[in-house]
Design a protein around this motif. Structure first.
Motif, PDB file in Angstrom:
ATOM      1  N   GLY A  55      57.023  26.440  57.916  1.00 57.06           N
ATOM      2  CA  GLY A  55      57.909  27.326  57.159  1.00 57.06           C
ATOM      3  C   GLY A  55      59.354  26.887  57.133  1.00 57.06           C
ATOM      4  O   GLY A  55      60.260  27.728  57.183  1.00 57.06           O
ATOM      5  N   MET A  56      59.589  25.599  57.058  1.00 53.70           N
ATOM      6  CA  MET A  56      60.971  25.105  57.052  1.00 53.70           C
ATOM      7  C   MET A  56      61.750  25.731  55.898  1.00 53.70           C
ATOM      8  O   MET A  56      61.267  25.845  54.776  1.00 53.70           O
ATOM      9  N   GLY A  57      62.981  26.166  56.170  1.00 61.76           N
ATOM     10  CA  GLY A  57      63.822  26.796  55.158  1.00 61.76           C
ATOM     11  C   GLY A  57      63.674  28.300  55.100  1.00 61.76           C
ATOM     12  O   GLY A  57      64.424  28.967  54.375  1.00 61.76           O
ATOM     13  N   ARG A  58      62.732  28.865  55.834  1.00 61.93           N
ATOM     14  CA  ARG A  58      62.542  30.313  55.853  1.00 61.93           C
ATOM     15  C   ARG A  58      63.260  30.926  57.052  1.00 61.93           C
ATOM     16  O   ARG A  58      63.717  30.221  57.950  1.00 61.93           O
ATOM     17  N   LEU A  59      63.358  32.248  57.049  1.00 59.67           N
ATOM     18  CA  LEU A  59      63.979  32.949  58.166  1.00 59.67           C
ATOM     19  C   LEU A  59      63.187  32.715  59.445  1.00 59.67           C
ATOM     20  O   LEU A  59      61.965  32.511  59.415  1.00 59.67           O
ATOM     21  N   ALA A  60      63.889  32.774  60.565  1.00 62.10           N
ATOM     22  CA  ALA A  60      63.234  32.536  61.851  1.00 62.10           C
ATOM     23  C   ALA A  60      62.106  33.540  62.092  1.00 62.10           C
ATOM     24  O   ALA A  60      61.038  33.191  62.620  1.00 62.10           O
ATOM     25  N   SER A  61      62.313  34.790  61.698  1.00 59.11           N
ATOM     26  CA  SER A  61      61.278  35.808  61.898  1.00 59.11           C
ATOM     27  C   SER A  61      60.048  35.507  61.051  1.00 59.11           C
ATOM     28  O   SER A  61      58.911  35.704  61.496  1.00 59.11           O
ATOM     29  N   ALA A  85      55.028  30.259  68.015  1.00 59.18           N
ATOM     30  CA  ALA A  85      56.335  30.159  67.368  1.00 59.18           C
ATOM     31  C   ALA A  85      57.195  29.038  67.934  1.00 59.18           C
ATOM     32  O   ALA A  85      57.794  28.266  67.175  1.00 59.18           O
ATOM     33  N   PRO A  86      57.297  28.881  69.263  1.00 60.09           N
ATOM     34  CA  PRO A  86      58.101  27.766  69.784  1.00 60.09           C
ATOM     35  C   PRO A  86      57.366  26.427  69.754  1.00 60.09           C
ATOM     36  O   PRO A  86      57.966  25.392  70.013  1.00 60.09           O
ATOM     37  N   VAL A  87      56.079  26.456  69.429  1.00 58.34           N
ATOM     38  CA  VAL A  87      55.280  25.231  69.443  1.00 58.34           C
ATOM     39  C   VAL A  87      55.320  24.532  68.093  1.00 58.34           C
ATOM     40  O   VAL A  87      55.511  23.313  68.006  1.00 58.34           O
ATOM     41  N   LEU A  88      55.154  25.301  67.015  1.00 52.22           N
ATOM     42  CA  LEU A  88      55.087  24.727  65.660  1.00 52.22           C
ATOM     43  C   LEU A  88      56.501  24.632  65.092  1.00 52.22           C
ATOM     44  O   LEU A  88      57.005  25.552  64.454  1.00 52.22           O
ATOM     45  N   ARG A  89      57.119  23.521  65.302  1.00 55.91           N
ATOM     46  CA  ARG A  89      58.535  23.370  64.954  1.00 55.91           C
ATOM     47  C   ARG A  89      58.767  23.081  63.469  1.00 55.91           C
ATOM     48  O   ARG A  89      59.901  23.170  62.985  1.00 55.91           O
TER      49      ARG A  89
END
Length: 270
Positions: A23-29, A16-20
């Protein structure tokens, strides 16, 4: 839509902290679940495997099957001719007359890239630089000055920088392997002669059990390490204020060369 998400384990790091950019534009979860999903890892592992096959295992093209490395895809005939359009009388027919296929040009480009002549000229320059600086500098100052010239000149040389990339990307290519062997057989012996001459000028000799080629191999390995730093973030300094290459050589000389004092700033040309 199912994401096939799973919680990372001790053997499965959290992406999760690696692939920045996933899913751009989606919720953080949602982005975190996507990052750690089985499918995401599968896609990434496939990409790594393709790079491994295309780069690390590439041993040169199979001209019959069309197998070639994608590393040189950007060096297309069209781009070459477009860049050659600035007044040079180069044409597509001239290119085709020399290389009927682009991958044959690529192979000759690799051979040209790893020719020894530029390295020999560089060694001649470094030899002359040592001869000139030894007249007035202590051994410590000579090491610092020559180390700086060596690293700075290599970093500024685009040919050697590109060589380094190709050498790491195509370690099994025949031309790359030939060049590495030529370094050991032809180039490093020249450096060995330079080191032997410098030591003699300062009244030093090699300790028993060592050869000057050993010294050349050791110092060259240190150079490669500092170059890796210098190309991406500048040359790091140790607490002494010296750069890594100079500091390491200064620390090693008293243990490798007989007659060398601990403080090499006191040692001048005999």
């Amino acid at each position: 839509m199912a994401t096939g998400s799973r919680s990372p384990t001790a053997h499965d790091d959290d992406l999760a902290p690696v692939l920045r950019d996933i899913g751009m534009g989606r919720l953080a979860s949602t982005r975190a679940k996507l990052a750690n999903s089985t499918e995401t890892r599968a896609f990434l592992e496939i990409g790594l495997d393709l790079l491994r096959v295309d780069l690390l295992q590439h041993t040169g093209p199979d001209f019959d099957s069309g197998s070639r490395s994608a590393l040189f895809e950007s060096v297309s005939r069209e781009r070459i001719l477009e860049r050659a359009g600035g007044g040079r009388a180069l044409s597509v027919n001239m290119f085709r007359y020399r290389w009927d296929r682009k991958d044959r040009y690529t192979e000759d480009l690799i051979s040209y890239m790893f020719r020894l002549a530029p390295h020999r000229r560089h060694l001649e320059l470094m030899d002359r630089t040592c001869d000139e600086l030894m007249r007035t500098l202590s051994l410590a100052d000579l090491v610092r000055a020559v180390s700086a010239v060596e690293v700075d000149s290599i970093v500024a040389d685009p040919l050697i920088s590109v060589q380094s990339v190709i050498q790491g990307a195509l370690p099994n290519h025949p031309r790359v392997r030939e060049f590495c062997q030529a370094q050991l057989d032809q180039l490093l012996p020249i450096w060995a002669g330079v080191y032997e001459k410098v030591a003699g000028n300062y009244g030093l000799r090699l300790r028993p059990g060592l050869t000057w080629l050993d010294i050349a191999v050791v110092f060259n390995t240190i150079i490669e390490g500092e170059l890796a730093w210098a190309r991406v973030g500048g040359r790091p300094r140790l607490s002494s204020g010296d750069h890594v290459l100079a500091a390491t050589i200064l620390a090693l000389v008293p243990s490798l060369w007989e007659g060398a004092p601990e403080d090499l700033t006191t040692l001048y040309r005999v």
